[in-house]
Write an enzyme that holds these catalytic residues in place. Structure first.
Site, mmCIF file in Angstrom:
data_model
loop_
_atom_site.group_PDB
_atom_site.id
_atom_site.type_symbol
_atom_site.label_atom_id
_atom_site.label_comp_id
_atom_site.label_asym_id
_atom_site.label_seq_id
_atom_site.Cartn_x
_atom_site.Cartn_y
_atom_site.Cartn_z
ATOM 1 N N HIS A 176 20.353 31.791 33.399
ATOM 2 C CA HIS A 176 20.452 33.013 32.506
ATOM 3 C C HIS A 176 21.822 33.492 32.844
ATOM 4 C CE1 HIS A 176 19.823 36.905 30.499
ATOM 5 N NE2 HIS A 176 20.132 37.610 31.963
ATOM 6 N N ASP A 219 48.912 32.593 12.564
ATOM 7 C CA ASP A 219 47.723 31.792 12.938
ATOM 8 C C ASP A 219 47.940 31.978 14.486
ATOM 9 O OD1 ASP A 219 45.811 29.907 13.972
ATOM 10 O OD2 ASP A 219 45.952 28.857 11.985
ATOM 11 N N TRP A 243 24.015 32.953 40.108
ATOM 12 C CA TRP A 243 25.296 32.567 39.505
ATOM 13 C C TRP A 243 26.385 32.513 40.554
ATOM 14 C CZ3 TRP A 243 29.855 35.095 37.529
ATOM 15 C CH2 TRP A 243 29.896 36.333 37.855
ATOM 16 N N SER A 286 38.592 25.684 29.351
ATOM 17 C CA SER A 286 38.441 26.254 28.001
ATOM 18 C C SER A 286 39.129 27.621 28.061
ATOM 19 C CB SER A 286 37.155 26.154 27.379
ATOM 20 O OG SER A 286 36.938 27.171 26.369
ATOM 21 N N SER A 287 38.560 28.625 29.108
ATOM 22 C CA SER A 287 39.056 29.939 29.016
ATOM 23 C C SER A 287 40.615 29.903 29.359
ATOM 24 C CB SER A 287 38.329 30.487 30.263
ATOM 25 O OG SER A 287 36.979 30.824 30.046
ATOM 26 N N HIS A 299 34.795 39.980 40.472
ATOM 27 C CA HIS A 299 35.179 41.177 40.162
ATOM 28 C C HIS A 299 36.065 41.491 38.853
ATOM 29 C CE1 HIS A 299 33.845 45.174 40.118
ATOM 30 N NE2 HIS A 299 35.004 45.446 39.604
ATOM 31 N N GLU A 330 36.320 38.999 36.855
ATOM 32 C CA GLU A 330 35.323 38.582 35.529
ATOM 33 C C GLU A 330 34.432 39.639 34.963
ATOM 34 O OE1 GLU A 330 35.181 35.622 34.210
ATOM 35 O OE2 GLU A 330 33.365 36.096 33.084
ATOM 36 N N TYR A 359 35.549 42.801 34.597
ATOM 37 C CA TYR A 359 36.473 43.397 33.331
ATOM 38 C C TYR A 359 37.119 42.453 32.241
ATOM 39 C CZ TYR A 359 36.172 46.887 36.571
ATOM 40 O OH TYR A 359 35.738 48.041 37.555
ATOM 41 N N SER A 409 37.662 51.207 20.743
ATOM 42 C CA SER A 409 38.743 51.867 20.318
ATOM 43 C C SER A 409 39.245 51.766 19.089
ATOM 44 C CB SER A 409 39.926 51.589 21.401
ATOM 45 O OG SER A 409 39.529 51.986 22.792
ATOM 46 N N HIS A 449 33.462 45.011 47.485
ATOM 47 C CA HIS A 449 32.393 45.955 47.417
ATOM 48 C C HIS A 449 30.966 45.080 47.197
ATOM 49 C CE1 HIS A 449 33.693 46.537 43.083
ATOM 50 N NE2 HIS A 449 32.724 45.791 42.967
ATOM 51 N N HIS A 450 31.241 43.910 46.703
ATOM 52 C CA HIS A 450 30.191 42.948 46.629
ATOM 53 C C HIS A 450 29.312 42.773 47.528
ATOM 54 C CE1 HIS A 450 30.739 42.886 42.055
ATOM 55 N NE2 HIS A 450 31.965 42.864 42.280
ATOM 56 N N THR A 466 38.830 54.793 33.987
ATOM 57 C CA THR A 466 37.736 54.604 33.043
ATOM 58 C C THR A 466 37.411 55.973 32.536
ATOM 59 O OG1 THR A 466 36.959 52.761 34.477
ATOM 60 C CG2 THR A 466 35.560 53.626 32.792
ATOM 61 N N LYS A 521 39.561 56.790 29.607
ATOM 62 C CA LYS A 521 39.035 56.083 28.275
ATOM 63 C C LYS A 521 37.886 57.028 27.863
ATOM 64 C CE LYS A 521 40.616 51.395 29.147
ATOM 65 N NZ LYS A 521 41.205 51.485 27.520
ATOM 66 N N ARG A 532 16.106 41.812 44.151
ATOM 67 C CA ARG A 532 16.288 40.927 43.208
ATOM 68 C C ARG A 532 16.003 39.405 43.353
ATOM 69 N NH1 ARG A 532 22.975 40.790 42.904
ATOM 70 N NH2 ARG A 532 22.371 39.607 40.801
#
Lengths: 42, 543
Positions: free
Chosen positions: B83, B112, B148, B175-176, B259, B261, B263, B274, B308-309, B334, B337, B456
């Protein structure tokens, strides 16, 4: 599309290809650096 | 509107080129057109959204009541892992690349993407990568089941299918990276004359910064999974403690990717919101330049907060303090924003069409996710929250009413531009309200579950957690089902809607893409458009 504009686009596309190679090289270097740090650190 | 001149000028130039290639394969398999490739990405990501969503339904169905009812625990673990992998790499990221493909050339006045053939490759790698990833579910050893994050040693205890997972991740990464190279090359080299960097729409800015993040961190993930692969199949011991390796090192490397990722998935969302809020508040974006710097600051800070993870691995106190304070610093840009979005709306002539509803819900609900992130950033209390449902609630608030709502807002906003037809506003609003209510029923109770100590990634739980789990599952089923309305609205808009969209579509819309017809010509801006106050998106600030 007029000729002048086409030339301009071609110049910009050629600059874009150089940008792409540079960025691709940076990505490849980061990959190699991380794997190498694992190998050498071990 | 003054910019209609540009539109007609462009159309007269394009009318003898303005047709897609004939034949299905020519049109879709061999296409180098940014609009077609954008459509391919968006359709693919929608498909993945439903595949990943159906796995979420399995998870919530199993957790509906305590006890094991529907699936084996190992299959449950495969579902949580797949998932996440599918939603992150198959749904959200490709959807943003789809938006980038469609919108960036039109927003900067380019004909293009800079590298159209590579663009085709970037997309067509993905279906193969995800077919390979999904095929592991049908292999003897099953799909990946370690989460994951693929933490060793657990991830190394899987079977032969692990090689397919690693190869699939490599392909997604390639690809990315190719997509990001294309975005950067396009923005830096293909802008129309006069479109200086600080005149670009915010969506373009956020994608430029996102693309740099992707190029910096996707190779790190590739390196980490390559080392996992050699540990699993070739006898190395990068992360194998028995051979002198260090499993915690994997966590450091993974989160150095992981991390940023987060963002990567949320910065383009900031960009879309925006664009939408000024349109429906009929005011220029408040603090355009501050928004650009805030985005860049968030991107920079994302590189120095990864640990922090993993506060619970036992790092030195100074390390914990550094990562705690660095993480809290992210609240500053943040906050800038959120302040600017609210200030844009302040005293605006607001209307509440579906894109605006989703954008406002984004601002409110993403902020809730941000605040629970601040709670998790406190190292001392994270020892309690770590690996509980509080974390699940936190990142789902950031990613679902955050990133996914922004994707929906963007889809409703630009769908008339892409298709030339208006969608059903009535059904769009029905979709919004059911989604906005059910997503809170789904995820808000998970805060309480986490604070009460529910871990979890478990298929069964103590009976004390039963009520909130049942509420959460009911919310999940409603949210999942309501996304069928989204598909219905899109299909109706594309094939059935009789209401034609104008070029500008929305009364308050500004920016180059709105100077084109709806749908835009197959090849747009072959002649660079004039850039002036009436054609740039945030003219109030950026001239």
């Amino acid at each position: 599309m007029n000729i002048e504009n086409r030339d301009d686009i071609n110049t910009r596309r050629s600059r874009a290809v150089k940008t792409a190679w540079l960025l691709g090289l940076v990505a490849a270097m980061i990959f190699v650096a991380f794997v190498l740090s694992g190998v050498l650190g071990h | 509107m003054t910019t209609e001149n540009t539109h007609s000028h462009d159309e007269t130039h394009d009318d003898h080129h303005d047709h897609a290639p004939s034949g299905f394969l020519n049109r879709w398999l061999f296409t180098t057109n940014h609009k077609d490739i954008g459509t391919l990405y968006l359709v693919f990501s929608l498909l993945m959204f439903f595949i990943g969503g159906s796995m979420a339904m399995v998870i919530r169905a199993e957790l509906f009541m305590p006890g094991l009812q529907l699936v084996e625990p190992d299959f449950f673990n495969q579902m949580t892992t797949m998932h996440a992998l599918i939603m992150v790499f198959g749904a959200v990221m490709p959807a943003w690349v789809g938006f980038a493909n469609w919108m960036i050339p039109m927003m900067v006045g380019a004909p293009d993407m800079a590298l159209p053939r590579m663009n085709n490759w970037s997309f067509w790698i993905l279906p193969f990568a995800f077919t390979m990833l999904l095929s592991t579910l049908f292999m003897d050893s099953g799909g990946p089941a370690a989460g994951w994050t693929l933490y060793p040693p657990l991830s190394l205890q899987g079977g032969q299918s692990f090689a397919f997972v690693v190869f699939a991740i490599h392909m997604m990464g390639i690809s990315s990276i190719m997509g990001s190279i294309n975005v950067i090359a396009t923005i830096l080299n293909m802008r129309a004359p006069g479109m200086t960097l600080l005149k670009m729409p915010l969506f373009v800015w956020t994608w430029l910064i996102t693309a740099f993040l992707l190029i910096a961190v996707m190779p790190v993930l590739a390196g980490a999974v390559t080392m996992l692969l050699t540990d699993h199949f070739f006898g190395t011991s990068f992360f194998n403690a028995a051979g002198g390796g260090d499993p915690v090192m994997f966590q450091h490397i993974f989160w150095f990717f992981g991390h940023p990722e987060v963002y990567i998935m949320i910065l383009p969302a900031f960009g879309v919101v925006s664009e939408i809020i000024p349109t429906f508040a009929r005011k220029p974006l408040f603090g355009y330049t501050a928004m650009v710097y805030a985005t860049a600051s968030i991107a920079f800070l994302s590189f120095i907060v990864w640990a922090h993870h993993m506060f619970t691995v036992g790092m030195p106190l100074t390390g914990e303090l550094f990562f705690m304070y660095a993480t809290m610093l992210i609240a500053v840009p943040t906050g800038v924003k959120v302040f600017n979005w609210v200030s844009t709306m302040w005293r605006g002539s607001m209307t509440f069409e579906t894109p605006m509803l989703f954008a406002i819900a984004f601002v409110v609900l993403f902020t809730i996710g941000g605040l629970s992130g601040l709670m998790l950033a406190i190292a001392a209390v994270d020892l309690q929250y770590h690996d509980t449902y509080f974390v699940v609630a936190h990142f789902h608030y950031v990613l679902v009413p955050g990133a996914v709502f922004a994707l929906m807002a963007g889809t409703y906003y630009w769908l008339p531009k892409w298709t030339g037809h208006m969608y059903s506003e009535k059904w769009g609003k029905i979709h919004f309200w059911i989604s906005a209510i059910s997503v809170n029923i789904l995820f808000f109770p998970q805060h309480y579950l986490g604070l009460a100590g529910m871990p979890r990634r478990i298929p069964d739980y103590s009976t004390q957690f039963a009520d909130f789990n049942m509420i959460s599952s009911i919310g999940g089923f409603i949210f999942g089902a309501s996304q069928l309305i989204f598909v219905g609205v899109i299909v109706h808009c594309v094939y059935k809607s009789k209401q034609k969209a104008t070029g500008q579509v929305w009364e308050g819309a500004k920016g180059l893409e709105w100077t084109l017809s709806s749908p835009p010509p197959y090849h747009s801006f072959n002649t660079p458009p004039p850039i002036n106050a009436s054609t740039i998106a945030h003219a109030g600030e950026a001239h």
